[in-house]
Design a protein around this motif. Structure first.
Motif, PDB file in Angstrom:
ATOM      1  N   PRO A   1       0.775  -1.206   0.222  1.00 42.68           N
ATOM      2  CA  PRO A   1      -0.045  -0.104  -0.092  1.00 42.68           C
ATOM      3  C   PRO A   1       0.653   1.283  -0.081  1.00 42.68           C
ATOM      4  N   LYS A   2       1.965   1.314  -0.199  1.00 39.37           N
ATOM      5  CA  LYS A   2       3.198   2.444   0.080  1.00 39.37           C
ATOM      6  C   LYS A   2       2.766   3.255  -1.189  1.00 39.37           C
ATOM      7  N   LEU A   3       3.191   4.700  -0.727  1.00 40.36           N
ATOM      8  CA  LEU A   3       3.112   5.665  -1.835  1.00 40.36           C
ATOM      9  C   LEU A   3       4.124   5.369  -2.720  1.00 40.36           C
ATOM     10  N   ALA A   4       3.860   6.053  -4.185  1.00 41.89           N
ATOM     11  CA  ALA A   4       4.843   5.948  -5.054  1.00 41.89           C
ATOM     12  C   ALA A   4       4.734   7.346  -5.940  1.00 41.89           C
ATOM     13  N   GLU A   5       5.752   7.821  -6.449  1.00 48.53           N
ATOM     14  CA  GLU A   5       5.843   8.995  -7.205  1.00 48.53           C
ATOM     15  C   GLU A   5       5.369   8.643  -8.573  1.00 48.53           C
TER      16      GLU A   5
ATOM     17  N   GLU B   1      15.284   0.633 -12.358  1.00 42.64           N
ATOM     18  CA  GLU B   1      16.967   0.625 -12.223  1.00 42.64           C
ATOM     19  C   GLU B   1      17.429   1.701 -13.070  1.00 42.64           C
ATOM     20  N   PHE B   2      16.780   2.712 -13.941  1.00 43.83           N
ATOM     21  CA  PHE B   2      17.311   3.461 -14.611  1.00 43.83           C
ATOM     22  C   PHE B   2      17.157   4.985 -13.893  1.00 43.83           C
ATOM     23  N   PHE B   3      16.131   5.294 -12.985  1.00 51.95           N
ATOM     24  CA  PHE B   3      16.047   6.210 -12.282  1.00 51.95           C
ATOM     25  C   PHE B   3      16.241   6.533 -10.563  1.00 51.95           C
ATOM     26  N   GLY B   4      17.308   6.406 -10.302  1.00 47.31           N
ATOM     27  CA  GLY B   4      17.820   6.523  -8.748  1.00 47.31           C
ATOM     28  C   GLY B   4      17.084   7.485  -8.211  1.00 47.31           C
ATOM     29  N   GLY B   5      16.823   7.158  -7.052  1.00 46.06           N
ATOM     30  CA  GLY B   5      16.179   8.119  -6.185  1.00 46.06           C
ATOM     31  C   GLY B   5      14.417   8.626  -6.519  1.00 46.06           C
ATOM     32  N   ILE B   6      13.967   8.041  -7.360  1.00 43.92           N
ATOM     33  CA  ILE B   6      12.493   8.160  -7.592  1.00 43.92           C
ATOM     34  C   ILE B   6      11.798   6.574  -7.414  1.00 43.92           C
ATOM     35  N   ASN B   7      10.911   7.042  -6.602  1.00 49.38           N
ATOM     36  CA  ASN B   7      10.037   5.818  -6.202  1.00 49.38           C
ATOM     37  C   ASN B   7       9.011   5.424  -7.343  1.00 49.38           C
ATOM     38  N   ILE B   8       9.099   4.054  -8.177  1.00 50.78           N
ATOM     39  CA  ILE B   8       8.760   3.865  -9.271  1.00 50.78           C
ATOM     40  C   ILE B   8       8.125   2.448  -9.165  1.00 50.78           C
ATOM     41  N   LEU B   9       6.808   2.323  -9.612  1.00 49.77           N
ATOM     42  CA  LEU B   9       6.251   0.991  -9.238  1.00 49.77           C
ATOM     43  C   LEU B   9       5.954   0.723 -10.683  1.00 49.77           C
TER      44      LEU B   9
ATOM     45  N   PRO C   1       0.115   8.301  -6.791  1.00 53.62           N
ATOM     46  CA  PRO C   1       1.221   8.807  -7.624  1.00 53.62           C
ATOM     47  C   PRO C   1       1.081  10.176  -8.361  1.00 53.62           C
ATOM     48  N   SER C   2       2.582  10.760  -8.582  1.00 56.11           N
ATOM     49  CA  SER C   2       2.096  12.068  -9.187  1.00 56.11           C
ATOM     50  C   SER C   2       2.048  11.854 -10.796  1.00 56.11           C
ATOM     51  N   LYS C   3       2.380  10.725 -11.075  1.00 55.07           N
ATOM     52  CA  LYS C   3       2.969  10.573 -12.752  1.00 55.07           C
ATOM     53  C   LYS C   3       2.401   9.089 -12.985  1.00 55.07           C
ATOM     54  N   ILE C   4       1.425   8.891 -13.916  1.00 53.85           N
ATOM     55  CA  ILE C   4       1.082   7.387 -14.309  1.00 53.85           C
ATOM     56  C   ILE C   4       1.200   7.377 -15.857  1.00 53.85           C
ATOM     57  N   PHE C   5       1.893   6.319 -16.254  1.00 60.18           N
ATOM     58  CA  PHE C   5       2.514   6.030 -17.567  1.00 60.18           C
ATOM     59  C   PHE C   5       1.517   4.687 -17.994  1.00 60.18           C
TER      60      PHE C   5
ATOM     61  N   LEU D   1      11.681  12.766 -14.901  1.00 62.19           N
ATOM     62  CA  LEU D   1      12.773  13.555 -14.131  1.00 62.19           C
ATOM     63  C   LEU D   1      12.153  14.827 -13.737  1.00 62.19           C
ATOM     64  N   GLU D   2      11.140  15.465 -14.636  1.00 67.62           N
ATOM     65  CA  GLU D   2      10.666  16.833 -14.450  1.00 67.62           C
ATOM     66  C   GLU D   2       9.830  16.725 -12.982  1.00 67.62           C
ATOM     67  N   GLU D   3      10.341  17.831 -12.347  1.00 66.86           N
ATOM     68  CA  GLU D   3       9.660  18.203 -11.036  1.00 66.86           C
ATOM     69  C   GLU D   3       8.268  18.858 -11.294  1.00 66.86           C
ATOM     70  N   GLU D   4       7.339  18.361 -10.664  1.00 65.61           N
ATOM     71  CA  GLU D   4       5.950  18.909 -10.795  1.00 65.61           C
ATOM     72  C   GLU D   4       5.972  20.332 -10.203  1.00 65.61           C
TER      73      GLU D   4
END
Length: 204
Positions: free
Chosen positions: A27-31, A47-55, A79-83, A201-204
């Motif tokens: 249930p953890k939050l993700a960016e 694995e390509f974006f260190g420091g960003i919480n990606i699910l 999440p702040s972004k969904i692809f 990588l773009e900040e909100e």
């Protein structure tokens, strides 16, 4: 829905049931969340974006209907972004119209935006294939509908990943695909990541 009313491929997909039940343990939050079928599932985006919480919420053989029935699990992570990349498996079933597929995606976006008021959704094009299983013209037409669909929402953007997999002369670049002609290889994922990395990588 016409002939598609009885279509419920997601319900009989063992990968769907197994992975969805696993997703529900977290249930953890993700960016950032990636949503889709096996093409998404096989991408190790974190694995390509260190420091960003990606699910990664890709499920092999999933369809637009399958994603529509698991939006709750996606939204719980706020999440702040969904692809989203989905639809190639729907196109395998000739009885499913392009409008029916697009309507499913419209409902997915509507639900996700209601449940996640601070989220931006990136609706990615369906990738081309070098397989005869799917009509290439249908992929092109579906992507046209997706582009129009994204324009209906303030917080949804259409991303043309399809073109990244074409050579200059417009032919599909087979070197970016695995042996089945549908799934992509490492080079393919590298091109996909290049296409969207600035958005991640773009900040909100």
């Amino acid at each position: 829905m016409g002939g598609a009313e009885q279509y419920a491929g997601y319900a009989s997909n063992p990968q769907y049931n197994a992975r969805k039940s696993m997703f529900e343990l977290n249930p953890k939050l993700a960016e950032v969340i990636f949503v889709g079928d096996s093409i998404t599932q096989y991408g190790n985006f974190d694995e390509f974006f260190g420091g960003i919480n990606i699910l990664n919420r890709g499920i092999g053989s999933d369809t637009t209907e399958g994603v529509l029935h698991r939006t709750d699990e996606i939204s719980i992570h706020q999440p702040s972004k969904i692809f989203i990349m989905i639809g190639i498996n729907d196109l395998v079933y000739e009885e499913l119209s392009l409008d029916w597929i697009t309507d499913n995606v419209r409902e997915i976006i509507e639900v996700l935006l209601i449940d996640n008021p601070n989220t931006t959704i990136y609706l990615q094009s369906v990738l081309p294939t070098v397989s005869e299983k799917v009509d290439s013209e249908k992929i092109i037409e579906l992507n046209k509908q997706y582009k129009i669909l994204a324009g209906e929402f303030e917080r949804c953007e259409y991303i043309d990943v399809y073109s990244v997999f074409l050579k200059e002369e417009g032919r599909v670049d087979a070197s970016l695909f695995s042996s089945d002609g549908v799934h992509i290889n490492g080079k393919g994922y590298e091109e996909w990541i290049k296409c969207i990395e600035d958005l991640i990588l773009e900040e909100e």
